[in-house]
Design an enzyme around this catalytic site. Structure first.
Site, mmCIF file in Angstrom:
data_model
loop_
_atom_site.group_PDB
_atom_site.id
_atom_site.type_symbol
_atom_site.label_atom_id
_atom_site.label_comp_id
_atom_site.label_asym_id
_atom_site.label_seq_id
_atom_site.Cartn_x
_atom_site.Cartn_y
_atom_site.Cartn_z
ATOM 1 N N ARG A 177 0.842 -1.202 0.000
ATOM 2 C CA ARG A 177 0.000 0.000 0.000
ATOM 3 C C ARG A 177 0.878 1.254 0.000
ATOM 4 N NH1 ARG A 177 -4.746 0.096 4.261
ATOM 5 N NH2 ARG A 177 -5.377 1.823 2.908
ATOM 6 N N CYS A 235 -1.396 6.246 8.871
ATOM 7 C CA CYS A 235 -1.696 4.913 8.354
ATOM 8 C C CYS A 235 -2.828 5.080 7.359
ATOM 9 C CB CYS A 235 -2.053 3.971 9.505
ATOM 10 S SG CYS A 235 -3.414 4.583 10.533
#
Length: 287
Positions: A177, A235
Site C-alpha cells: 500500500r 496509516c
C-alpha cells in the site's frame, strides 16, 4: 516511575484477584464488520465494558477528515463516563485484533489525560490461552466521574500541518500500500511525499504481541527514527498510527499522530502523492 503501556494477562489477573480498582474496556473492532458488540456479548473479560471504536473513539465528517477522525473532546468524556471510568482509575483495554483497536483507545485516553492506561498484550486470545475467566452478556457500570483534559488540536497533525513536519514521517501501512501497488480502500494509491514505511507488523510478533524494546528500537532506527528525531505517524485512517505511537512509547519515543492519515490525504484536492519505495540513507560506518 512511568506506568507501562502494556500489561500481561498474568499481571491483570493478579490485579483483579487483589481487588484493584481497574476498569476494563473491550474494544473489539474489525474493518468492514459491525459484529464487535455481538462478539463481546458472547464472551468477554470479567467486568469488561464494550467501547465502540466507530461510534465512541472516532468522529464522523467529510471524506477530507478521514475515516476515523478523533471524536470531540466532549464526546470522548461522555463515552469515558459511560464506560464507568473513575477519576484516577487504572484502565485496561483489549481486543482480539492484534491490539490495534485497543491501541486507539490507549492513545485517545492517554492524550486526554488518563494517567494509567494499559493495553493487554496479546489481547483476548492470550487471556483465554492462559486460562483467564470469560463472562457473557452486557456490563453496564455506574457512570464514571473521570474529568478528561481537552487537548483539542494539540499533539496531533492535520493535513495542512503534515507538509511542514520537520522530522521523520512514518507510514504504518503494509509495504504494497505504501508503494502504491495496492489500495483496497482509499481513492488513490501511494504515500505522502517524504514518508518512510514502517509497517506495524515490524513491531509485532506473529501472534500479535509487541516485540521486545530492543527489537522495536531497531525497527525505528532502520527507518531513521532515532532518539533525537521528531517522529510523526500515519496509516490508512489513524488507528494503526496510534499503535505505532504505542510502540514508540514502549521505547521512550514520542510519536505525533496524523489522525486523518491516508484516508484524509487522498481525499483532499491538490495533495501530492508518491509511489514506489523510498531509499533510506544509512551511515556507511553503521552497515
Amino acid at each position: 516511575m512511568p506506568v507501562s503501556a502494556l500489561i500481561t494477562a498474568s499481571e491483570l489477573r493478579s490485579l483483579l484477584d487483589e481487588g484493584a480498582n481497574v476498569r476494563i474496556l473491550d474494544v473489539r473492532y474489525r474493518l468492514g464488520f459491525t459484529d464487535g458488540h455481538e462478539q463481546y456479548l458472547a464472551g468477554h473479560l470479567p467486568g469488561a465494558v464494550f467501547a465502540d471504536l466507530e461510534a465512541e473513539l472516532a468522529g464522523h465528517g467529510a471524506p477530507s477528515e478521514g475515516r476515523h477522525p478523533l471524536p470531540s473532546d466532549d464526546a470522548l468524556q461522555s463515552a469515558a463516563r459511560r464506560w464507568g471510568i473513575g477519576q484516577g482509575q487504572t484502565v485496561v483495554v483489549y481486543d482480539d485484533s492484534r491490539s490495534l483497536p485497543a491501541s486507539r483507545a490507549w492513545w485517545a485516553l492517554r492524550r486526554a489525560g488518563v494517567a494509567d492506561v494499559r493495553v493487554l498484550d496479546g489481547g483476548l486470545s492470550v487471556w483465554r490461552a492462559e486460562g483467564g475467566a470469560i463472562e457473557e452478556g452486557e456490563v453496564v457500570p455506574a457512570p464514571g466521574d473521570v474529568v478528561l483534559v481537552s487537548p483539542g488540536s494539540a499533539d496531533i497533525l492535520d493535513t495542512a500541518q503534515v507538509d511542514g513536519w520537520a522530522g521523520v514521517l512514518l507510514d504504518a501501512r503494509a509495504p504494497e500500500r505504501f508503494r502504491g501497488e495496492s489500495e483496497p480502500i482509499d481513492p488513490v494509491a501511494g504515500h505522502i511525499p517524504g514518508a518512510r514505511n514502517l509497517p506495524i507488523a515490524e513491531v509485532l510478533t506473529a501472534n500479535g504481541r509487541f516485540r521486545s524494546p530492543s527489537e522495536i528500537e531497531a525497527a525505528f532506527e532502520v527507518v531513521g527514527a532515532g532518539e533525537e528525531v521528531p517522529i510523526a505517524a500515519y496509516c490508512g485512517s489513524g488507528v494503526t498510527a496510534a499503535q505505532l505511537a504505542l510502540a514508540g512509547a514502549l521505547i521512550g519515543r514520542e510519536v505525533t499522530v496524523y489522525p486523518g492519515s491516508w484516508s484524509a490525504w487522498s481525499n483532499t484536492t491538490g495533495r501530492p502523492i508518491e509511489t514506489g519505495a523510498v531509499p533510506i540513507e544509512v551511515d556507511p560506518l553503521e552497515e
